[in-house]
Design a protein around this motif. Sequence first.
Motif, PDB file in Angstrom:
ATOM      1  N   GLU A  31       0.815  -1.218   0.000  1.00  0.00           N
ATOM      2  CA  GLU A  31       0.000   0.000   0.000  1.00  0.00           C
ATOM      3  C   GLU A  31       0.847   1.267   0.000  1.00  0.00           C
ATOM      4  O   GLU A  31       0.318   2.373   0.033  1.00  0.00           O
ATOM      5  N   LYS A  33       2.951   1.994   2.416  1.00  0.00           N
ATOM      6  CA  LYS A  33       3.287   2.388   3.789  1.00  0.00           C
ATOM      7  C   LYS A  33       4.662   1.841   4.160  1.00  0.00           C
ATOM      8  O   LYS A  33       5.050   0.763   3.709  1.00  0.00           O
TER       9      LYS A  33
ATOM     10  N   GLU B 188      -8.143   3.944   7.793  1.00  0.00           N
ATOM     11  CA  GLU B 188      -6.927   3.146   7.785  1.00  0.00           C
ATOM     12  C   GLU B 188      -6.504   2.652   6.397  1.00  0.00           C
ATOM     13  O   GLU B 188      -5.330   2.534   6.105  1.00  0.00           O
ATOM     14  N   ASN B 189      -7.481   2.356   5.547  1.00  0.00           N
ATOM     15  CA  ASN B 189      -7.113   1.777   4.253  1.00  0.00           C
ATOM     16  C   ASN B 189      -6.801   2.841   3.199  1.00  0.00           C
ATOM     17  O   ASN B 189      -6.800   2.562   2.007  1.00  0.00           O
ATOM     18  N   MET B 190      -6.536   4.040   3.641  1.00  0.00           N
ATOM     19  CA  MET B 190      -6.182   5.097   2.682  1.00  0.00           C
ATOM     20  C   MET B 190      -4.765   5.607   2.942  1.00  0.00           C
ATOM     21  O   MET B 190      -4.367   5.776   4.094  1.00  0.00           O
ATOM     22  N   THR B 191      -4.011   5.812   1.865  1.00  0.00           N
ATOM     23  CA  THR B 191      -2.713   6.476   1.994  1.00  0.00           C
ATOM     24  C   THR B 191      -2.764   7.754   1.168  1.00  0.00           C
ATOM     25  O   THR B 191      -3.294   7.761   0.053  1.00  0.00           O
ATOM     26  N   ARG B 243      -0.099   7.828  -8.356  1.00  0.00           N
ATOM     27  CA  ARG B 243       1.189   8.398  -7.971  1.00  0.00           C
ATOM     28  C   ARG B 243       1.639   9.352  -9.064  1.00  0.00           C
ATOM     29  O   ARG B 243       1.475   9.061 -10.255  1.00  0.00           O
TER      30      ARG B 243
END
Lengths: 162, 529
Positions: A31, A33, B188-191, B243
């Motif tokens: 992900e 991280k 939580e499941n996001m960046t 990205r």
Amino acid sequence: MKKILSLLCLLMGATSLFAQQLPDVKIEDIEGKIVAVRDLVKGKPMIISYWSIACKPCIQELNAINDALEDWRKEADFTVVAVSTDDARLKAAAKNMATSRGWEFTCLFDDKQTLRRAMNVTLTPQAFVVDAEGNVIYSHSGYTPGSEEELFEKILELKKKK
Amino acid sequence: MKFLATILLAIAAIAPAMAQKSIGNGQVSGSFESTSIGYLDDKKLGDAPEDHFGSNNYLKVDYSNGRFSAGIQANAFLPVLQGYEDLADGYKFYLASKYIQWADKNYEILVGDIFDQYGNGLIYRSFEDRQLGFNNSIEGVRAAYNFGRFVQLKGMYGRPRLYTEYASSWVRGADLIVSLADICDIQENMTLSLEGSYVNRFQKLTLGDDRDKLIFETAGLDNPNLNMYSGRLNFGWNGLSLRGEYVHKGKDLNLDAVDGMASNGSAIYAELGYSHGGFSAVATYRQLKNMTTRASLYDDGTGNAINYLPALTRQYTYMLANLNPYQVYALGEMGGQADICYSLRSKESRYRYWNFHANFSTFYNSFSKRVMWRDINFDVERQWSKKLKTIFLFSRQEWSKSLGYQDLYGSNIFVGDVTYKFDRKKSLRVELQYLLADRHEGEYDYEGDWVAGLAEFSLAPHWSFFVQDMYNIDKTKTHYYSGGFSYTYNRTRVQLSYGRNRAGYICSGGVCRFSPAYTGVNLVLTSSF
């Protein structure tokens, strides 16, 4: 010349004195991280397998581990970490492949060679078996179909020692 | 004699028992790699090099104790293998890297040779690739600090390695990552992060030298400082990822520039990915303008670089599909690739599945807007049972040897790959490949058609034997054959092979090294401890 060779021989001969623990480095997960590699040690053994998109035997090994994983986990509790060594060129494709293949592994991406250099991986595929405390207890280079069984045998040996 | 010495060295490496003991609270680990070639005369290729022998050897040893670590790497070229750049005298033994490091929970500091990368490496990447003879590590100091999960900051200062010496420049840089997802405590499941980098190269002047005049007056470069800036965005959420990176580069001299004048550079990188279940897809786009960034303006060579500009094309594992790899045109290219994977798995057996993979890449010359490279390919992998697996691959490649200014060469490549496991230990893998070159008015494109085959028999976990041949049917009618075996014992592997090797570019990422044709005996040893 002879001195150089003697020095190298001496250094290689001394390897029986040395050991290895999981290094204290941080790399990226699927992900994006940042993960501390030592934090992956959670009281159970671990198989760490290095791979890259352009390494056919690496992918064979990971597929073979994944195929056998269901059967293996009936006998022992352990985790599998797949570390891609692909750099910026192939990192996106490596993530793509890792996602679609249904690998039941923790996938890490070492595009900066941080973990690879710390674990002295010069050749892929290379697989490690790590005990529940983070000590590397076994490793092999290369892959021939069937050699994944060795990894599982080491996991079973750890289980017996418990 | 030298060959014998290397074999002895190999034996020394295999010999150690793998018993593992710590030294106090610390531990030592390391690796050894040796590639030696005995060059032989071959009527088809001409005489072997005068020395008839080359050997590249690398020994790396690390010590760590808690948060402290240190290490060295020694390289010995005895003499260097054919095709490696910048080693005219052939023999060299030197300290290729050394470092001491303290890595605490939130900070780390390293003094020595730095291997690192900012973002996608467009403005800075220092790394080692032994196959290419490439090591552009920065000798200096690096420090990094993490403010929890929220902010990561790192900086470095030093001088870049240029082959076995150092470049006549100093490089400094900083990289910042701010995780907005963590700061704003998003789910939580996001960046989501915003990132940026800065790199400066200061070119040392050799005052009074005519080269200074050439670079700093004639070519219009008015400052020994080159500044590069990069801004990045990273976003990921539930299988969706985005990205992007934009780079601005100050005025720099590029040897490929048509007018020979220094100019600004820029780069754009964008990547969009999506995955769900067994499906995943990713598309990348990249645009480069004057992005070749040399470590030293006074030197040449593929190893003379502080950034990394890889070819965003598929990397093949098959001989014929890799015959003519794309080489990045950093002066001005634009293009990208799309990569799609789909896996279909049987619910009854983990040993039965299909893997489908398709890939498309194309790159254009930014000046002429003409195609320099195009590759559309797919492969289908079928695991039929525990014993049998097949792969079929097709690739249609078009490439230009003149940066798109002249006609494209075209080829269709077909590959069949079958693996059969006789039992738990024994297996056989066979590859058959055909390259069908385009014809124009009866003339073959480039070298015409090729055929190749490989057979590999393995006895797990130690032995593997292989034979392979690649044959040009139309023009050169030359066989490039080889055969050999490998033996693996735990972390030590030895491979001995004999064969004829085609001249061509060995590429890793965007860096390519020309390797001359040779016939010879090849011994490769790798070991780690």
